[in-house]
Design a protein around this motif. Sequence first.
Motif, PDB file in Angstrom:
ATOM      1  N   ASP A 119      18.642  36.342  23.530  1.00  0.00           N
ATOM      2  CA  ASP A 119      19.973  36.914  23.331  1.00  0.00           C
ATOM      3  C   ASP A 119      21.078  35.870  23.195  1.00  0.00           C
ATOM      4  O   ASP A 119      22.265  36.219  23.207  1.00  0.00           O
ATOM      5  CB  ASP A 119      20.317  37.853  24.498  1.00  0.00           C
ATOM      6  N   PHE A 120      20.700  34.594  23.052  1.00  0.00           N
ATOM      7  CA  PHE A 120      21.706  33.536  23.003  1.00  0.00           C
ATOM      8  C   PHE A 120      21.391  32.495  21.934  1.00  0.00           C
ATOM      9  O   PHE A 120      20.235  32.278  21.581  1.00  0.00           O
ATOM     10  CB  PHE A 120      21.814  32.841  24.365  1.00  0.00           C
ATOM     11  N   ALA A 121      22.454  31.868  21.442  1.00  0.00           N
ATOM     12  CA  ALA A 121      22.343  30.738  20.516  1.00  0.00           C
ATOM     13  C   ALA A 121      22.699  29.471  21.271  1.00  0.00           C
ATOM     14  O   ALA A 121      23.844  29.319  21.728  1.00  0.00           O
ATOM     15  CB  ALA A 121      23.287  30.933  19.334  1.00  0.00           C
ATOM     16  N   PRO A 122      21.759  28.561  21.468  1.00  0.00           N
ATOM     17  CA  PRO A 122      22.048  27.336  22.219  1.00  0.00           C
ATOM     18  C   PRO A 122      22.987  26.408  21.452  1.00  0.00           C
ATOM     19  O   PRO A 122      22.895  26.301  20.221  1.00  0.00           O
ATOM     20  CB  PRO A 122      20.665  26.698  22.400  1.00  0.00           C
ATOM     21  N   ILE A 123      23.881  25.755  22.180  1.00  0.00           N
ATOM     22  CA  ILE A 123      24.823  24.813  21.563  1.00  0.00           C
ATOM     23  C   ILE A 123      24.515  23.376  22.017  1.00  0.00           C
ATOM     24  O   ILE A 123      24.148  22.544  21.212  1.00  0.00           O
ATOM     25  CB  ILE A 123      26.282  25.189  21.888  1.00  0.00           C
ATOM     26  N   THR A 124      24.636  23.110  23.318  1.00  0.00           N
ATOM     27  CA  THR A 124      24.280  21.785  23.820  1.00  0.00           C
ATOM     28  C   THR A 124      24.089  21.811  25.331  1.00  0.00           C
ATOM     29  O   THR A 124      24.675  22.655  26.025  1.00  0.00           O
ATOM     30  CB  THR A 124      25.341  20.729  23.454  1.00  0.00           C
ATOM     31  N   LEU A 125      23.254  20.915  25.823  1.00  0.00           N
ATOM     32  CA  LEU A 125      23.112  20.682  27.257  1.00  0.00           C
ATOM     33  C   LEU A 125      24.313  19.873  27.713  1.00  0.00           C
ATOM     34  O   LEU A 125      24.609  18.815  27.141  1.00  0.00           O
ATOM     35  CB  LEU A 125      21.820  19.915  27.546  1.00  0.00           C
TER      36      LEU A 125
END
Length: 327
Positions: A119-125
């Motif tokens: 359910d999410f789009a990863p951007i950055t750690l």
Amino acid sequence: MTHGITRRRAALAVLCTSLLAGNGTALAADPWPSKAIRIIVPYAPGGIGDIVARMIQPVLQDQLKQPVIVENKPGASGSLGTEYVARSAPDGYTLLLALAAPQTLNQYIYKTGYDGVKDFAPITLINTNPMVLMVHPSLPVRTVDEFVRYAKANPGKLSFGGAGGLTSFAGEMFKHMAGIDMVHVPYRGGAPAVAATVAGDVQVTFANYSDALTWMKSGRLRAIAITSAHRTEQSPDIPTIAESGIPAYDVTGWSGLLAPAGTPPEVVERIANVLRPALQDPSMRARMANVGAESGGTSPAEFGKLVANDARKWEEFVRRTGIKINP
């Protein structure tokens, strides 16, 4: 007369069509961002997630030229705010300051309304935040090996304080992998769990490094080992649990930035490209170190892989052990 009316109507229709097309084109070309962006923190103000969100807030605000608002939505061990973002419009204006437990563990031990990966789009750690296995100084152990031998000689007599999520499951995984019996005592936060250990109400705690640092320096708690796979930059003299006799043990807290699934890839990439160099800047790395964290700055794909791997690890552990933690 009839032909004149017809021609005027036709001209009016063309004009309306042109105006509508023009408006549609203007809307489609409306650059992102064109209004304020919100970062939802799924915990109360003052915690590591809130602190980190306010570290990156001015970076985004300065580079994206729009207001960036940090909004706390605590509740349900971080699941409330996390679900809120999962159900938000995927337009780049609502982002999540994600933490490891709500994102990768909660759905397997609580009833949640979201999938932490799909359910999410990863951007950055943004950072990693290791935990520390600490004991009350009255406990006659200084190494993981001594701790395990003591626990096996005193089954069920040791208790560890946890605050749900990773601080509790770090202890549960340690129990399982070491083959020992300890009693879990739940607390409403990491700081109260640490305070209970200082007071001797429990003998052991698995605390976020940021919660542990003051007590380690004062000598009121004894650090035994780090829970992550690698030693921390801040305390390189403290060994990891994995290198101390329990191979493959790795429980690492982290913070990252996510958007709702379906957010345009170009928006995700733009945010990541703003944050990644900022997170690697020496001044930001120093600020992260001050709160016991190590700065991140991964690509969206790298961060997505980390989230998926952690979720898979906890799903397998919960299924294998049948462990449940009451919220």
